[in-house]
Design an enzyme around this catalytic site. Sequence first.
Site, PDB file in Angstrom:
ATOM      1  N   GLU A 115      52.396  44.757  57.308  1.00 40.95           N
ATOM      2  CA  GLU A 115      52.968  44.947  55.974  1.00 40.95           C
ATOM      3  C   GLU A 115      51.881  45.315  54.981  1.00 40.95           C
ATOM      4  O   GLU A 115      50.737  44.895  55.146  1.00 40.95           O
ATOM      5  CB  GLU A 115      53.615  43.627  55.496  1.00 40.95           C
ATOM      6  CG  GLU A 115      54.629  43.062  56.464  1.00 40.95           C
ATOM      7  CD  GLU A 115      55.112  41.671  56.060  1.00 40.95           C
ATOM      8  OE1 GLU A 115      54.791  41.205  54.946  1.00 40.95           O
ATOM      9  OE2 GLU A 115      55.816  41.052  56.877  1.00 40.95           O
ATOM     10  N   LYS A 117      49.770  44.769  51.700  1.00 35.13           N
ATOM     11  CA  LYS A 117      49.492  43.573  50.904  1.00 35.13           C
ATOM     12  C   LYS A 117      49.489  43.989  49.446  1.00 35.13           C
ATOM     13  O   LYS A 117      48.529  44.571  48.948  1.00 35.13           O
ATOM     14  CB  LYS A 117      48.151  42.953  51.309  1.00 35.13           C
ATOM     15  CG  LYS A 117      47.896  41.631  50.605  1.00 35.13           C
ATOM     16  CD  LYS A 117      46.679  40.929  51.197  1.00 35.13           C
ATOM     17  CE  LYS A 117      46.535  39.519  50.655  1.00 35.13           C
ATOM     18  NZ  LYS A 117      46.275  39.491  49.205  1.00 35.13           N
ATOM     19  N   ASP A 119      49.313  43.880  45.472  1.00 31.81           N
ATOM     20  CA  ASP A 119      48.434  43.148  44.577  1.00 31.81           C
ATOM     21  C   ASP A 119      49.208  42.777  43.322  1.00 31.81           C
ATOM     22  O   ASP A 119      49.244  43.517  42.348  1.00 31.81           O
ATOM     23  CB  ASP A 119      47.219  44.017  44.249  1.00 31.81           C
ATOM     24  CG  ASP A 119      46.051  43.166  43.816  1.00 31.81           C
ATOM     25  OD1 ASP A 119      46.164  41.925  43.880  1.00 31.81           O
ATOM     26  OD2 ASP A 119      45.031  43.735  43.402  1.00 31.81           O
ATOM     27  N   TYR A 227      58.613  39.320  51.333  1.00 35.83           N
ATOM     28  CA  TYR A 227      57.893  39.370  52.605  1.00 35.83           C
ATOM     29  C   TYR A 227      58.066  38.124  53.473  1.00 35.83           C
ATOM     30  O   TYR A 227      57.424  38.013  54.513  1.00 35.83           O
ATOM     31  CB  TYR A 227      56.407  39.641  52.396  1.00 35.83           C
ATOM     32  CG  TYR A 227      55.725  38.672  51.432  1.00 35.83           C
ATOM     33  CD1 TYR A 227      55.572  37.326  51.743  1.00 35.83           C
ATOM     34  CD2 TYR A 227      55.228  39.121  50.218  1.00 35.83           C
ATOM     35  CE1 TYR A 227      54.962  36.445  50.877  1.00 35.83           C
ATOM     36  CE2 TYR A 227      54.600  38.256  49.335  1.00 35.83           C
ATOM     37  CZ  TYR A 227      54.476  36.928  49.671  1.00 35.83           C
ATOM     38  OH  TYR A 227      53.875  36.067  48.801  1.00 35.83           O
ATOM     39  N   LYS A 316      41.709  43.184  54.414  1.00 42.88           N
ATOM     40  CA  LYS A 316      41.514  43.714  53.067  1.00 42.88           C
ATOM     41  C   LYS A 316      40.846  45.084  53.088  1.00 42.88           C
ATOM     42  O   LYS A 316      40.014  45.373  53.933  1.00 42.88           O
ATOM     43  CB  LYS A 316      40.626  42.756  52.243  1.00 42.88           C
ATOM     44  CG  LYS A 316      41.160  41.331  52.150  1.00 42.88           C
ATOM     45  CD  LYS A 316      42.299  41.200  51.159  1.00 42.88           C
ATOM     46  CE  LYS A 316      41.814  41.221  49.744  1.00 42.88           C
ATOM     47  NZ  LYS A 316      41.568  39.914  49.182  1.00 42.88           N
ATOM     48  N   CYS A 410      21.772  64.534  18.561  1.00 39.14           N
ATOM     49  CA  CYS A 410      21.955  64.796  19.985  1.00 39.14           C
ATOM     50  C   CYS A 410      20.728  64.304  20.751  1.00 39.14           C
ATOM     51  O   CYS A 410      19.596  64.638  20.377  1.00 39.14           O
ATOM     52  CB  CYS A 410      22.152  66.298  20.198  1.00 39.14           C
ATOM     53  SG  CYS A 410      22.092  66.773  21.938  1.00 39.14           S
ATOM     54  N   CYS A 413      18.870  67.753  21.985  1.00 43.05           N
ATOM     55  CA  CYS A 413      18.295  68.779  21.095  1.00 43.05           C
ATOM     56  C   CYS A 413      18.147  68.305  19.653  1.00 43.05           C
ATOM     57  O   CYS A 413      17.728  69.064  18.795  1.00 43.05           O
ATOM     58  CB  CYS A 413      19.128  70.047  21.148  1.00 43.05           C
ATOM     59  SG  CYS A 413      20.717  69.889  20.293  1.00 43.05           S
ATOM     60  N   CYS A 428      27.812  67.309  20.037  1.00 39.76           N
ATOM     61  CA  CYS A 428      26.554  67.860  19.543  1.00 39.76           C
ATOM     62  C   CYS A 428      26.878  69.210  18.937  1.00 39.76           C
ATOM     63  O   CYS A 428      27.565  70.031  19.557  1.00 39.76           O
ATOM     64  CB  CYS A 428      25.566  68.016  20.703  1.00 39.76           C
ATOM     65  SG  CYS A 428      24.273  69.234  20.364  1.00 39.76           S
ATOM     66  N   CYS A 434      21.373  73.957  22.203  1.00 39.15           N
ATOM     67  CA  CYS A 434      21.139  72.687  22.900  1.00 39.15           C
ATOM     68  C   CYS A 434      20.928  72.951  24.395  1.00 39.15           C
ATOM     69  O   CYS A 434      21.807  73.476  25.065  1.00 39.15           O
ATOM     70  CB  CYS A 434      22.347  71.775  22.705  1.00 39.15           C
ATOM     71  SG  CYS A 434      22.228  70.220  23.617  1.00 39.15           S
TER      72      CYS A 434
HETATM   73  S1  IVH Z   1      52.443  36.412  53.550  1.00 38.05           S
HETATM   74  C1  IVH Z   1      51.876  32.041  54.600  1.00 38.05           C
HETATM   75  N1  IVH Z   1      52.745  38.976  53.096  1.00 38.05           N
HETATM   76  O1  IVH Z   1      48.858  37.548  49.456  1.00 38.05           O
HETATM   77  C2  IVH Z   1      51.410  33.295  54.044  1.00 38.05           C
HETATM   78  N2  IVH Z   1      51.542  37.688  51.511  1.00 38.05           N
HETATM   79  O2  IVH Z   1      46.578  35.759  50.352  1.00 38.05           O
HETATM   80  C3  IVH Z   1      52.305  33.826  52.989  1.00 38.05           C
HETATM   81  N3  IVH Z   1      50.768  38.938  49.573  1.00 38.05           N
HETATM   82  O3  IVH Z   1      49.911  34.475  48.177  1.00 38.05           O
HETATM   83  C4  IVH Z   1      51.902  35.124  52.507  1.00 38.05           C
HETATM   84  N4  IVH Z   1      51.616  40.869  50.179  1.00 38.05           N
HETATM   85  O4  IVH Z   1      50.818  36.571  47.128  1.00 38.05           O
HETATM   86  C5  IVH Z   1      52.223  37.806  52.666  1.00 38.05           C
HETATM   87  N5  IVH Z   1      53.116  41.237  52.794  1.00 38.05           N
HETATM   88  C6  IVH Z   1      52.609  40.084  52.369  1.00 38.05           C
HETATM   89  C7  IVH Z   1      51.904  39.990  51.151  1.00 38.05           C
HETATM   90  C8  IVH Z   1      51.378  38.757  50.761  1.00 38.05           C
HETATM   91  C9  IVH Z   1      50.932  40.235  49.239  1.00 38.05           C
HETATM   92  C10 IVH Z   1      50.014  37.952  48.783  1.00 38.05           C
HETATM   93  C11 IVH Z   1      50.780  36.693  48.514  1.00 38.05           C
HETATM   94  C12 IVH Z   1      49.963  35.555  49.047  1.00 38.05           C
HETATM   95  C13 IVH Z   1      48.616  36.191  49.204  1.00 38.05           C
HETATM   96  C14 IVH Z   1      47.924  35.564  50.398  1.00 38.05           C
END
Ligand code: IVH
Length: 669
Positions: A115, A117, A119, A227, A316, A410, A413, A428, A434
């Site tokens: 999946e 991740k 932010d 998720y 990451k 400047c 120059c 400038c 220049c």
């Molecule tokens: S699973 C038991 N899936 O990442 C683990 N987390 O460092 C539950 N996050 O607090 C998290 N995308 O806020 C999971 N596809 C994803 C995610 C995800 C973002 C965040 C989430 C969690 C943090 C974990």
Amino acid sequence: MIDKAIMSRIEQLRTMLNEHNYRYYVLDEPSIPDAEYDSLMQELKQLEAAHPEIITADSPTQRVGAAPLKEFPHVTHQVPMLSLENAFADEDIDAFQRRIQERLHSYHDITFTCEPKLDGLAVTMVYENGHLARAATRGDGTTGEDITINIRTLNDVPLRLRGDKYPALLEVRGEVYMSKAGFEKLNQHARTHHEKTFVNPRNAAAGSLRQLDSKITAQRPLSIYCYGIGLISDDWQFTSHYDMLMQLQAWGFRVSNLIERKINAKGCLEYYYQMMKKRESLPFEIDGVVYKVDDLALQQQLGFVSRAPRFAIAHKFPAQEQLTVLQDVEFQVGRTGALTPVARLQPVFVGGATVSNATLHNMDEIERKDIRIGDTVIVRRAGDVIPEVVAPVLDRRPADARLIKLPEACPVCQSEVYRSPDEAAARCMGGLYCPAQRKEAIRHFASRRAMDIEGLGERLVDQLVNLGWVHNVADVYHLELNQLAGMERMGLKSAQNILDALQKSKVTSLARFIYALGIRDVGEATAKNLADHYKSLEQLMNASEDELQTVSDIGPIVAHSIHSFFHQPHNREVISRLLAAGIHWPQVKKAESLPLQGKTYVLTGTLTQFSRDEAKAALEALGAKVAGSVSKNTTAVIAGAEAGSKLDKAQELGVAILDEAELVKLLKN
Ligand code: IVH
């Protein structure tokens, strides 16, 4: 008592609106036009206003409206909200698979759900008998804040579950985030209203979700991707994580369509690199990917270690933001004289490279963000974008932090620096006096998409200007072999290569040549439009500002830049020297000579036999130009009924005036 027919219409409207909402926000497949949705919503609102006793909390009309809170109540999570172990290197993923297999005493292939991740920030939502009962932030993992009234404002969170088969109790977890575009728009709005901007989409999402006034949250562009689940009653069983996500989607939750099942660490790594490639083009920020053992029975066997599951890991991406110290600020002078403040930083590894310089954009940005020398700052390097200083960390500001001042002269120059009130950049005023502007102008002239002079790069241009051998772009065609060969780090062979490249560059196209001149506001596209329109340099050089505005995409500002460029004696001289040096291009074929070629007309007032557009097209078909305003270069003004100021202007300038009958005659001839 409420009429049965009305009650059933209300129910029908609620179901339809929920369904459209689901298609639009969750599946991203809208099925009806917005206007139709709005009218259904309007109808429901009116019925509910007439019968307030039947308003339920999960009616689609009830997403906003709660009174502002004093503070968020705290809630204890029944199932703690854990975090994930982080991995950075490919080997970490191999090790992750090995650990799992060892713990399971099984060396079969393992299926992982992969999946993105997101932010943003983690939330949990509890549904009792299909109705959203409570939503909370992660907090410290054990207790969070009750943000139910805010979560309700997210259109992609169902207020009640779809369908009629669902567990009595269901707790769904996901990440609330703000899209990149939503974040830019929010900050743009804040800037125009002189309000505080957010540092990144994540902070903007967190700030928006943790608003005590849910009406503010409702206006913020927040979304969610779900998720996982926390608590679930015994009346429902899942066996695979992936299938569970698909079921969540069927119940009305938004689940990413980037989720895939992969086999073993090898498959996970394929997914990682595939997502890394997509990262920049995704409409939201992701900071990595997550791999989860798909088989829920295996997940159970693997269990948890301290605060993280053993069955999942976050892989990451290299961080795109880091903290470092702003040691100094220097100002670089660009081709058009714009002074760009450049941050000198304590070197820091960010976005996959070591960064020691970053742009601060302009003085407005510096003042708005209140960045000072000595500050600890957030530096961002995303993809191929130039690294930038995002914001200072105010609580780390040292007592001796210094304000950043725009130099009065400047730095190259010593000419005056001027900051126009309606422009972000300070400039400038030295122009081609220049050396910095001169160097940039020459570099631009030689660049690949301009004259394409191979070998005439940044360093050589620097040297040639510093030696005083090249003052303007025409001088480069007068360089001699022994002159070049005698330069630092240059042999006879390289010198000859440069002369060859110069020779080769002399055959070019009109569009490239115009672009190479480096006229302010004239990029490649505009240069091409000008070349197509005028087909000869001479005609372009003699065009009036009014005339220039008849070229597609050229407005008054650009027309002014072009006109004033060609009317500076210095520029005219450089151009004639360039042509004398032998620069040429294949003559663009003139349109076969048409009867009204070279004539310019202006249309005004109302015509009876044609619309303006038809008259314009007819004139253009005969080779005429049709301009928007009258000048002394206008051949004639064609005045219909109720002609106004353009007619006055024509009389004032002594320009010929034709009526509609004369226009008809002109077109016939
Ligand atoms: S699973 C038991 N899936 O990442 C683990 N987390 O460092 C539950 N996050 O607090 C998290 N995308 O806020 C999971 N596809 C994803 C995610 C995800 C973002 C965040 C989430 C969690 C943090 C974990």
